[in-house]
Write a protein that holds these residues in place. Structure first.
Motif, PDB file in Angstrom:
ATOM      1  N   GLY A   1       0.970  -1.105  -0.055  1.00 34.37           N
ATOM      2  CA  GLY A   1      -0.066  -0.132   0.115  1.00 34.37           C
ATOM      3  C   GLY A   1       0.698   1.514  -0.315  1.00 34.37           C
ATOM      4  N   GLN A   2       0.408   2.029  -0.272  1.00 32.82           N
ATOM      5  CA  GLN A   2      -0.029   3.698  -0.119  1.00 32.82           C
ATOM      6  C   GLN A   2       0.430   4.420   0.998  1.00 32.82           C
ATOM      7  OE1 GLN A   2      -0.818   6.301  -3.330  1.00 32.82           O
ATOM      8  NE2 GLN A   2       0.345   7.514  -2.544  1.00 32.82           N
ATOM      9  N   PRO A   3       2.187   4.405   1.797  1.00 27.56           N
ATOM     10  CA  PRO A   3       1.980   4.883   2.599  1.00 27.56           C
ATOM     11  C   PRO A   3       1.642   6.436   3.049  1.00 27.56           C
ATOM     12  CG  PRO A   3       4.016   5.137   1.817  1.00 27.56           C
ATOM     13  CD  PRO A   3       3.675   4.543   0.407  1.00 27.56           C
ATOM     14  N   THR A   4       1.233   6.747   3.694  1.00 22.11           N
ATOM     15  CA  THR A   4       0.014   7.762   4.196  1.00 22.11           C
ATOM     16  C   THR A   4       0.717   8.752   5.910  1.00 22.11           C
ATOM     17  OG1 THR A   4      -1.314   7.092   5.000  1.00 22.11           O
ATOM     18  CG2 THR A   4      -1.601   7.837   2.776  1.00 22.11           C
ATOM     19  N   VAL A   5      -0.263   9.920   6.147  1.00 16.09           N
ATOM     20  CA  VAL A   5       0.174  10.102   7.171  1.00 16.09           C
ATOM     21  C   VAL A   5      -0.646  10.230   8.558  1.00 16.09           C
ATOM     22  CG1 VAL A   5       2.155  11.922   6.428  1.00 16.09           C
ATOM     23  CG2 VAL A   5      -0.417  12.805   6.701  1.00 16.09           C
ATOM     24  N   SER A   6      -0.946   9.640   8.258  1.00 16.66           N
ATOM     25  CA  SER A   6      -2.942   9.477   8.381  1.00 16.66           C
ATOM     26  C   SER A   6      -2.975   8.481   9.910  1.00 16.66           C
ATOM     27  CB  SER A   6      -3.838   8.649   7.560  1.00 16.66           C
ATOM     28  OG  SER A   6      -3.489   6.732   7.507  1.00 16.66           O
ATOM     29  N   ARG A   7      -1.895   8.061  10.449  1.00 17.38           N
ATOM     30  CA  ARG A   7      -1.162   7.105  10.899  1.00 17.38           C
ATOM     31  C   ARG A   7      -1.253   8.167  12.574  1.00 17.38           C
ATOM     32  NH1 ARG A   7       0.364   1.393  11.130  1.00 17.38           N
ATOM     33  NH2 ARG A   7      -0.637   0.656   9.660  1.00 17.38           N
ATOM     34  N   LYS A   8      -0.439   9.419  11.845  1.00 16.07           N
ATOM     35  CA  LYS A   8       0.212  10.074  13.073  1.00 16.07           C
ATOM     36  C   LYS A   8      -1.109  11.248  13.134  1.00 16.07           C
ATOM     37  CE  LYS A   8       4.691  10.124  11.149  1.00 16.07           C
ATOM     38  NZ  LYS A   8       5.478  10.417  10.450  1.00 16.07           N
ATOM     39  N   VAL A   9      -2.433  10.641  12.736  1.00 17.84           N
ATOM     40  CA  VAL A   9      -3.263  11.935  12.409  1.00 17.84           C
ATOM     41  C   VAL A   9      -4.486  11.957  13.865  1.00 17.84           C
ATOM     42  CG1 VAL A   9      -5.312  13.185  11.569  1.00 17.84           C
ATOM     43  CG2 VAL A   9      -3.141  12.637  10.336  1.00 17.84           C
ATOM     44  N   ASP A  10      -5.424  12.411  14.558  1.00 19.56           N
ATOM     45  CA  ASP A  10      -6.024  11.885  15.731  1.00 19.56           C
ATOM     46  C   ASP A  10      -7.663  12.033  14.562  1.00 19.56           C
ATOM     47  OD1 ASP A  10      -7.332  11.687  17.931  1.00 19.56           O
ATOM     48  OD2 ASP A  10      -6.075  12.359  19.210  1.00 19.56           O
ATOM     49  N   PHE A  11      -8.022  11.678  14.455  1.00 17.25           N
ATOM     50  CA  PHE A  11      -9.153  11.881  13.597  1.00 17.25           C
ATOM     51  C   PHE A  11     -10.787  11.729  14.837  1.00 17.25           C
ATOM     52  CE2 PHE A  11      -6.807   9.947   9.688  1.00 17.25           C
ATOM     53  CZ  PHE A  11      -6.938  10.695   9.240  1.00 17.25           C
ATOM     54  N   VAL A  12     -10.506  11.267  15.498  1.00 22.44           N
ATOM     55  CA  VAL A  12     -11.251  11.200  16.442  1.00 22.44           C
ATOM     56  C   VAL A  12     -11.171  12.880  17.265  1.00 22.44           C
ATOM     57  CG1 VAL A  12     -12.349   9.963  18.947  1.00 22.44           C
ATOM     58  CG2 VAL A  12     -11.560   8.985  17.153  1.00 22.44           C
ATOM     59  N   ASN A  13     -10.016  13.755  17.890  1.00 25.06           N
ATOM     60  CA  ASN A  13     -10.065  14.452  18.606  1.00 25.06           C
ATOM     61  C   ASN A  13     -10.627  15.502  17.746  1.00 25.06           C
ATOM     62  OD1 ASN A  13      -9.510  14.140  21.131  1.00 25.06           O
ATOM     63  ND2 ASN A  13      -7.020  13.356  21.206  1.00 25.06           N
ATOM     64  N   LEU A  14      -9.711  15.167  15.887  1.00 22.94           N
ATOM     65  CA  LEU A  14     -10.323  16.326  14.959  1.00 22.94           C
ATOM     66  C   LEU A  14     -11.932  16.015  14.611  1.00 22.94           C
ATOM     67  CD1 LEU A  14      -8.582  17.949  12.924  1.00 22.94           C
ATOM     68  CD2 LEU A  14      -8.263  16.198  11.390  1.00 22.94           C
ATOM     69  N   ALA A  15     -12.800  15.513  15.072  1.00 28.94           N
ATOM     70  CA  ALA A  15     -13.894  15.499  14.809  1.00 28.94           C
ATOM     71  C   ALA A  15     -14.368  15.840  15.783  1.00 28.94           C
ATOM     72  CB  ALA A  15     -13.889  13.519  14.547  1.00 28.94           C
ATOM     73  N   LYS A  16     -13.813  15.615  16.940  1.00 30.04           N
ATOM     74  CA  LYS A  16     -14.147  16.828  18.101  1.00 30.04           C
ATOM     75  C   LYS A  16     -13.941  18.045  18.346  1.00 30.04           C
ATOM     76  CE  LYS A  16     -13.688  13.116  22.016  1.00 30.04           C
ATOM     77  NZ  LYS A  16     -12.784  12.221  23.067  1.00 30.04           N
ATOM     78  N   ALA A  17     -13.001  18.480  17.564  1.00 36.68           N
ATOM     79  CA  ALA A  17     -12.475  19.394  17.364  1.00 36.68           C
ATOM     80  C   ALA A  17     -13.742  20.472  16.019  1.00 36.68           C
ATOM     81  CB  ALA A  17     -11.400  19.751  17.041  1.00 36.68           C
ATOM     82  N   PHE A  18     -14.230  19.433  15.287  1.00 32.97           N
ATOM     83  CA  PHE A  18     -14.800  20.641  14.525  1.00 32.97           C
ATOM     84  C   PHE A  18     -16.393  20.275  14.718  1.00 32.97           C
ATOM     85  CE2 PHE A  18     -11.527  19.641  11.334  1.00 32.97           C
ATOM     86  CZ  PHE A  18     -11.592  21.054  11.053  1.00 32.97           C
ATOM     87  N   GLY A  19     -16.680  19.418  16.121  1.00 35.29           N
ATOM     88  CA  GLY A  19     -18.477  19.781  17.007  1.00 35.29           C
ATOM     89  C   GLY A  19     -18.842  18.448  16.792  1.00 35.29           C
ATOM     90  N   PHE A  20     -18.708  17.277  15.843  1.00 33.94           N
ATOM     91  CA  PHE A  20     -19.792  16.200  15.390  1.00 33.94           C
ATOM     92  C   PHE A  20     -20.202  16.018  16.799  1.00 33.94           C
ATOM     93  CE2 PHE A  20     -16.753  16.463  11.272  1.00 33.94           C
ATOM     94  CZ  PHE A  20     -18.223  16.081  10.705  1.00 33.94           C
ATOM     95  N   LYS A  21     -21.414  15.214  16.636  1.00 38.31           N
ATOM     96  CA  LYS A  21     -21.664  14.752  18.103  1.00 38.31           C
ATOM     97  C   LYS A  21     -21.486  13.838  18.648  1.00 38.31           C
ATOM     98  CE  LYS A  21     -23.822  19.251  18.333  1.00 38.31           C
ATOM     99  NZ  LYS A  21     -22.350  19.840  19.709  1.00 38.31           N
ATOM    100  N   LYS A  22     -21.884  12.713  17.489  1.00 34.88           N
ATOM    101  CA  LYS A  22     -21.151  11.416  17.632  1.00 34.88           C
ATOM    102  C   LYS A  22     -20.238  11.134  16.716  1.00 34.88           C
ATOM    103  CE  LYS A  22     -24.967  10.663  19.962  1.00 34.88           C
ATOM    104  NZ  LYS A  22     -24.596   9.598  21.145  1.00 34.88           N
ATOM    105  N   ILE A  23     -18.870  10.605  16.972  1.00 40.01           N
ATOM    106  CA  ILE A  23     -18.038  10.034  16.725  1.00 40.01           C
ATOM    107  C   ILE A  23     -17.636   8.527  17.290  1.00 40.01           C
ATOM    108  CG2 ILE A  23     -15.425  10.326  16.793  1.00 40.01           C
ATOM    109  CD1 ILE A  23     -16.065  12.877  17.599  1.00 40.01           C
ATOM    110  N   TYR A  24     -17.493   7.835  15.859  1.00 36.97           N
ATOM    111  CA  TYR A  24     -17.588   6.450  15.865  1.00 36.97           C
ATOM    112  C   TYR A  24     -15.643   6.341  15.559  1.00 36.97           C
ATOM    113  CZ  TYR A  24     -21.825   6.076  16.880  1.00 36.97           C
ATOM    114  OH  TYR A  24     -23.564   6.681  17.371  1.00 36.97           O
ATOM    115  N   SER A  25     -15.465   4.919  15.970  1.00 41.97           N
ATOM    116  CA  SER A  25     -13.895   4.322  15.263  1.00 41.97           C
ATOM    117  C   SER A  25     -13.701   3.004  15.359  1.00 41.97           C
ATOM    118  CB  SER A  25     -12.683   5.312  16.398  1.00 41.97           C
ATOM    119  OG  SER A  25     -11.517   4.609  15.819  1.00 41.97           O
TER     120      SER A  25
END
Length: 86
Positions: free
Chosen positions: A1-25
């Motif tokens: 697979g093609q390497p990405t930086v996604s492992r370094k991104v905290d998507f859950v906290n990012l979603a919280k910061a954007f105001g999502f009410k329900k977050i699932y991982s």
């Protein structure tokens, strides 16, 4: 697979910061289906689903975009998620 930086991104906290009410991982189809079912029951909230996928060990695999358009990828994904939905 093609390497990405996604492992370094905290998507859950990012979603919280954007105001999502329900977050699932989720990491597997069972958990994904459960999250989708929960979202379907409560449509009044903005929702975010972070789908973690594993990296393939088969280096000969082609990129999905070599075979499908973005719309086709989305439609195939949604079809798979809706399988066996009660």
């Amino acid at each position: 697979g093609q390497p990405t930086v996604s492992r370094k991104v905290d998507f859950v906290n990012l979603a919280k910061a954007f105001g999502f009410k329900k977050i699932y991982s989720v990491k597997d189809m069972h958990t994904l289906r459960n999250a989708v079912n929960q979202i379907g029951k409560n449509k009044n909230h903005s929702c975010f689903i972070h789908v973690k996928i594993g990296r393939s060990l088969n280096e000969e695999l082609k990129r999905v975009s070599d075979f499908y358009t973005c719309a086709q990828v989305k439609n195939r994904f949604m079809k798979e998620v809706r399988k066996d939905k009660i």
